[in-house]
Design a protein around this motif. Structure first.
Motif, PDB file in Angstrom:
ATOM      1  N   GLN A  35       0.633  -1.167   0.022  1.00  0.00           N
ATOM      2  CA  GLN A  35      -0.156  -0.166  -0.341  1.00  0.00           C
ATOM      3  C   GLN A  35       0.834   1.320  -0.333  1.00  0.00           C
ATOM      4  O   GLN A  35       2.192   1.059   0.707  1.00  0.00           O
ATOM      5  CB  GLN A  35      -0.921  -0.333   1.407  1.00  0.00           C
ATOM      6  N   ILE A  36       0.330   2.330  -0.772  1.00  0.00           N
ATOM      7  CA  ILE A  36       1.409   3.661  -0.861  1.00  0.00           C
ATOM      8  C   ILE A  36       0.757   4.819   0.264  1.00  0.00           C
ATOM      9  O   ILE A  36      -0.819   4.623  -0.144  1.00  0.00           O
ATOM     10  CB  ILE A  36       0.940   4.170  -2.121  1.00  0.00           C
ATOM     11  N   THR A  37       1.816   4.924   0.977  1.00  0.00           N
ATOM     12  CA  THR A  37       0.856   6.045   1.968  1.00  0.00           C
ATOM     13  C   THR A  37       0.515   7.161   1.496  1.00  0.00           C
ATOM     14  O   THR A  37       0.608   8.739   2.574  1.00  0.00           O
ATOM     15  CB  THR A  37       2.097   5.881   2.813  1.00  0.00           C
ATOM     16  N   LEU A  38       0.631   7.691  -0.269  1.00  0.00           N
ATOM     17  CA  LEU A  38      -0.223   8.964  -0.097  1.00  0.00           C
ATOM     18  C   LEU A  38      -0.174   9.358  -2.356  1.00  0.00           C
ATOM     19  O   LEU A  38      -0.273   8.132  -2.592  1.00  0.00           O
ATOM     20  CB  LEU A  38       1.498   9.858   0.344  1.00  0.00           C
ATOM     21  N   ASP A  39      -0.253  10.284  -2.191  1.00  0.00           N
ATOM     22  CA  ASP A  39      -1.177   9.645  -3.698  1.00  0.00           C
ATOM     23  C   ASP A  39      -0.049   9.277  -4.461  1.00  0.00           C
ATOM     24  O   ASP A  39       1.027  10.435  -4.446  1.00  0.00           O
ATOM     25  CB  ASP A  39      -2.003  11.482  -4.056  1.00  0.00           C
ATOM     26  N   LYS A  44       7.153   7.792 -10.796  1.00  0.00           N
ATOM     27  CA  LYS A  44       7.766   6.081 -10.235  1.00  0.00           C
ATOM     28  C   LYS A  44       7.570   5.721  -9.248  1.00  0.00           C
ATOM     29  O   LYS A  44       7.674   6.174  -8.755  1.00  0.00           O
ATOM     30  CB  LYS A  44       8.386   5.600 -11.520  1.00  0.00           C
ATOM     31  N   ASN A  45       7.947   4.114  -9.031  1.00  0.00           N
ATOM     32  CA  ASN A  45       7.822   4.023  -7.485  1.00  0.00           C
ATOM     33  C   ASN A  45       9.194   4.332  -6.416  1.00  0.00           C
ATOM     34  O   ASN A  45       8.872   4.345  -5.259  1.00  0.00           O
ATOM     35  CB  ASN A  45       8.315   1.536  -7.865  1.00  0.00           C
ATOM     36  N   PRO A  46      10.050   4.102  -7.816  1.00  0.00           N
ATOM     37  CA  PRO A  46      11.203   4.921  -6.874  1.00  0.00           C
ATOM     38  C   PRO A  46      11.020   6.038  -5.921  1.00  0.00           C
ATOM     39  O   PRO A  46      11.414   6.753  -4.926  1.00  0.00           O
ATOM     40  CB  PRO A  46      12.092   5.272  -7.507  1.00  0.00           C
ATOM     41  N   VAL A  47      10.088   7.490  -7.261  1.00  0.00           N
ATOM     42  CA  VAL A  47       9.495   8.539  -6.284  1.00  0.00           C
ATOM     43  C   VAL A  47       9.215   8.759  -5.396  1.00  0.00           C
ATOM     44  O   VAL A  47       9.065   9.221  -4.217  1.00  0.00           O
ATOM     45  CB  VAL A  47       9.152   9.786  -8.255  1.00  0.00           C
ATOM     46  N   VAL A  48       8.251   7.778  -5.196  1.00  0.00           N
ATOM     47  CA  VAL A  48       7.108   7.439  -4.644  1.00  0.00           C
ATOM     48  C   VAL A  48       7.668   6.882  -3.235  1.00  0.00           C
ATOM     49  O   VAL A  48       7.503   7.724  -2.133  1.00  0.00           O
ATOM     50  CB  VAL A  48       5.563   6.413  -5.220  1.00  0.00           C
ATOM     51  N   ALA A  49       8.260   6.033  -3.673  1.00  0.00           N
ATOM     52  CA  ALA A  49       9.228   5.383  -1.955  1.00  0.00           C
ATOM     53  C   ALA A  49       9.760   6.924  -1.353  1.00  0.00           C
ATOM     54  O   ALA A  49       9.987   7.189  -0.080  1.00  0.00           O
ATOM     55  CB  ALA A  49      10.926   4.559  -2.650  1.00  0.00           C
ATOM     56  N   LEU A  50      10.803   7.496  -2.231  1.00  0.00           N
ATOM     57  CA  LEU A  50      11.181   8.985  -2.408  1.00  0.00           C
ATOM     58  C   LEU A  50      11.126   9.858  -1.538  1.00  0.00           C
ATOM     59  O   LEU A  50      11.231  10.343   0.453  1.00  0.00           O
ATOM     60  CB  LEU A  50      12.444   9.405  -2.857  1.00  0.00           C
TER      61      LEU A  50
END
Length: 120
Positions: A35-39, A44-50
């Motif tokens: 699950q992603i905790t933000l919009d 992409k996934n690395p940017v979402v992770a950062l």
């Protein structure tokens, strides 16, 4: 599209090497269906992770544990048969000594392994 900078993330994870490792692990987790905790905002996934790390949305201890367990490789190694045979012979010897029989206490010869046999 939200921008993420290293300065945002360094406040949460001071070591840049750890930051890269955490972000990579989190990106792999997201790819695996976490699950992603933000919009996402088409990131992409690395940017979402950062972004998640920069906004302190993740438990760093849990992420570290996932990273460590993901890098560990475990292989079950069976004990060689010789070790088991030696243990059995030691038990027989101990039992014979406990009974006091000198003849029974004589050690038995171990069977030869196939690779030890002499071929002609």
């Amino acid at each position: 599209m939200a921008r993420v900078t290293v300065e945002d993330c360094i406040l949460q994870v001071p070591n840049r090497f750890e930051l890269v490792m955490y972000a990579a692990q989190r990106a792999r987790d997201i790819s695996a269906g976490a699950q992603i905790t933000l919009d996402r905002d088409r990131d992409k996934n690395p940017v979402v992770a950062l972004r998640e790390i920069g906004e302190n949305k993740l438990d760093h201890d849990q992420l570290k544990d996932e990273l460590i367990s993901g890098m560990q490789k475990h292989a079950d190694i069976d004990k060689p048969e010789e070790v088991n045979e030696m243990a059995e012979l030691e038990q027989e010897l101990a039992a014979a000594l406990a009974q006091g029989g000198a003849e029974a206490a004589q050690p038995k010869a171990l069977p030869m392994a196939e690779e030890d046999e002499v071929t002609e």
